[in-house]
Design a protein around this motif. Sequence first.
Motif, PDB file in Angstrom:
ATOM      1  N   ASN A 113      -3.823  -2.919 -10.198  1.00 31.93           N
ATOM      2  CA  ASN A 113      -3.722  -3.469  -8.847  1.00 31.93           C
ATOM      3  C   ASN A 113      -4.128  -2.379  -7.863  1.00 31.93           C
ATOM      4  OD1 ASN A 113      -2.788  -4.403  -6.300  1.00 31.93           O
ATOM      5  ND2 ASN A 113      -1.232  -5.684  -7.290  1.00 31.93           N
ATOM      6  N   ARG A 114      -5.378  -2.408  -7.438  1.00 30.97           N
ATOM      7  CA  ARG A 114      -5.892  -1.346  -6.579  1.00 30.97           C
ATOM      8  C   ARG A 114      -5.242  -1.360  -5.192  1.00 30.97           C
ATOM      9  NH1 ARG A 114      -6.668   2.142  -9.558  1.00 30.97           N
ATOM     10  NH2 ARG A 114      -7.642   3.295  -7.847  1.00 30.97           N
ATOM     11  N   ARG A 115      -4.881  -2.541  -4.719  1.00 33.47           N
ATOM     12  CA  ARG A 115      -4.239  -2.612  -3.406  1.00 33.47           C
ATOM     13  C   ARG A 115      -2.870  -1.952  -3.450  1.00 33.47           C
ATOM     14  NH1 ARG A 115      -1.062  -6.158  -0.233  1.00 33.47           N
ATOM     15  NH2 ARG A 115      -1.631  -6.061   1.970  1.00 33.47           N
ATOM     16  N   LEU A 116      -2.111  -2.215  -4.496  1.00 32.08           N
ATOM     17  CA  LEU A 116      -0.813  -1.571  -4.644  1.00 32.08           C
ATOM     18  C   LEU A 116      -0.987  -0.062  -4.763  1.00 32.08           C
ATOM     19  CD1 LEU A 116       2.193  -2.737  -6.742  1.00 32.08           C
ATOM     20  CD2 LEU A 116       1.396  -0.393  -6.962  1.00 32.08           C
ATOM     21  N   ALA A 117      -1.993   0.359  -5.529  1.00 31.99           N
ATOM     22  CA  ALA A 117      -2.241   1.796  -5.694  1.00 31.99           C
ATOM     23  C   ALA A 117      -2.526   2.460  -4.353  1.00 31.99           C
ATOM     24  CB  ALA A 117      -3.402   2.021  -6.656  1.00 31.99           C
ATOM     25  N   SER A 118      -3.325   1.787  -3.521  1.00 37.72           N
ATOM     26  CA  SER A 118      -3.663   2.342  -2.214  1.00 37.72           C
ATOM     27  C   SER A 118      -2.436   2.427  -1.312  1.00 37.72           C
ATOM     28  CB  SER A 118      -4.741   1.474  -1.562  1.00 37.72           C
ATOM     29  OG  SER A 118      -5.049   1.937  -0.262  1.00 37.72           O
ATOM     30  N   ARG A 119      -1.618   1.384  -1.325  1.00 37.64           N
ATOM     31  CA  ARG A 119      -0.415   1.393  -0.494  1.00 37.64           C
ATOM     32  C   ARG A 119       0.572   2.449  -0.972  1.00 37.64           C
ATOM     33  NH1 ARG A 119       1.735  -4.658   0.405  1.00 37.64           N
ATOM     34  NH2 ARG A 119       3.274  -3.488   1.621  1.00 37.64           N
ATOM     35  N   PHE A 120       0.685   2.608  -2.286  1.00 42.23           N
ATOM     36  CA  PHE A 120       1.591   3.625  -2.824  1.00 42.23           C
ATOM     37  C   PHE A 120       1.112   5.021  -2.430  1.00 42.23           C
ATOM     38  CE2 PHE A 120       3.440   6.476  -5.908  1.00 42.23           C
ATOM     39  CZ  PHE A 120       4.738   6.009  -6.017  1.00 42.23           C
ATOM     40  N   ALA A 121      -0.205   5.247  -2.528  1.00 42.43           N
ATOM     41  CA  ALA A 121      -0.752   6.551  -2.153  1.00 42.43           C
ATOM     42  C   ALA A 121      -0.493   6.848  -0.678  1.00 42.43           C
ATOM     43  CB  ALA A 121      -2.250   6.588  -2.449  1.00 42.43           C
ATOM     44  N   ASP A 122      -0.633   5.837   0.176  1.00 42.22           N
ATOM     45  CA  ASP A 122      -0.350   6.027   1.605  1.00 42.22           C
ATOM     46  C   ASP A 122       1.119   6.394   1.830  1.00 42.22           C
ATOM     47  OD1 ASP A 122      -2.950   5.459   2.306  1.00 42.22           O
ATOM     48  OD2 ASP A 122      -2.567   3.361   2.809  1.00 42.22           O
ATOM     49  N   LEU A 123       2.011   5.741   1.089  1.00 41.97           N
ATOM     50  CA  LEU A 123       3.436   6.025   1.243  1.00 41.97           C
ATOM     51  C   LEU A 123       3.760   7.439   0.774  1.00 41.97           C
ATOM     52  CD1 LEU A 123       6.137   4.713   2.111  1.00 41.97           C
ATOM     53  CD2 LEU A 123       6.489   4.088  -0.282  1.00 41.97           C
ATOM     54  N   VAL A 124       3.146   7.861  -0.323  1.00 42.12           N
ATOM     55  CA  VAL A 124       3.355   9.227  -0.817  1.00 42.12           C
ATOM     56  C   VAL A 124       2.873  10.236   0.214  1.00 42.12           C
ATOM     57  CG1 VAL A 124       2.643  10.916  -2.554  1.00 42.12           C
ATOM     58  CG2 VAL A 124       3.317   8.611  -3.256  1.00 42.12           C
ATOM     59  N   ARG A 125       1.708   9.970   0.814  1.00 40.81           N
ATOM     60  CA  ARG A 125       1.199  10.882   1.837  1.00 40.81           C
ATOM     61  C   ARG A 125       2.143  10.951   3.038  1.00 40.81           C
ATOM     62  NH1 ARG A 125      -3.974   9.129  -0.074  1.00 40.81           N
ATOM     63  NH2 ARG A 125      -3.911   7.246   1.219  1.00 40.81           N
ATOM     64  N   ARG A 126       2.735   9.827   3.382  1.00 45.50           N
ATOM     65  CA  ARG A 126       3.703   9.835   4.482  1.00 45.50           C
ATOM     66  C   ARG A 126       4.921  10.673   4.115  1.00 45.50           C
ATOM     67  NH1 ARG A 126       5.393   4.792   8.329  1.00 45.50           N
ATOM     68  NH2 ARG A 126       6.975   5.881   9.551  1.00 45.50           N
ATOM     69  N   GLY A 127       5.369  10.555   2.864  1.00 44.52           N
ATOM     70  CA  GLY A 127       6.477  11.382   2.409  1.00 44.52           C
ATOM     71  C   GLY A 127       6.127  12.860   2.445  1.00 44.52           C
ATOM     72  N   GLU A 128       4.916  13.204   2.007  1.00 43.63           N
ATOM     73  CA  GLU A 128       4.475  14.602   2.049  1.00 43.63           C
ATOM     74  C   GLU A 128       4.469  15.117   3.488  1.00 43.63           C
ATOM     75  OE1 GLU A 128       1.070  15.964  -0.210  1.00 43.63           O
ATOM     76  OE2 GLU A 128       1.153  14.137  -1.407  1.00 43.63           O
TER      77      GLU A 128
END
Length: 213
Positions: A113-128
């Motif tokens: 699920n590429r959309r989920l992957a993209s949203r997860f990556a955005d959330l991780v970047r926000r956490g960083e």
Amino acid sequence: MAEKKRPRRTRERILETALALFNRHGEPSVTTAHIADEMNISPGNLYYHFRNKDEIIGELYAAYESEATPLFVAPAGRAAGVEDLWLMLHLLFERMWTYRFLFRDLDELASRNRRLASRFADLVRRGESTVIELCEGMVAAGTMRASRREIAALARNVAIVATYSLSFQRIENTAAGEFPRLDHAAYQVLALVAPFMSGDSRALIERLGEQYL
């Protein structure tokens, strides 16, 4: 007279049942037929609400995201402290545990699920970014000594360890039949920060280590 709770709608029950089954058995092992059977409804009834399993997963991820996002904030109007990072981590791991199938099967889900992957990556970047902001605040307050490059690397390492900590504990403790410890997971992340801390902040992390380990 107390107000009666409204009956849960079928859509809500599908999400609750799917979350429980995904967490218990792992998402790849659970089909929509399993979810419908657990609920004692027909597959057609389930498909009326969700076209496929990926739609269910997408809505569960959105629920996790909505609960995790508000945690990624630095304190306003005062200096950041290691306690802020500790609290953020502890609350975050509570949410991760609720939706633990996402992290147990993260590679599988992200590749499918590429959309989920993209949203997860955005959330991780926000956490960083939040970790960087907290660290910069502690440097400004004189409780942390680290360069910008060290802080950036530290924030990435925090994201990596936090993302996979519960999965690592699950694998490590399977034989013993133990549940992952959220406080241990939070401490392992704080241990990355400890070498850069001084004074009372460093002492607090050391006390947490003695308490949890």
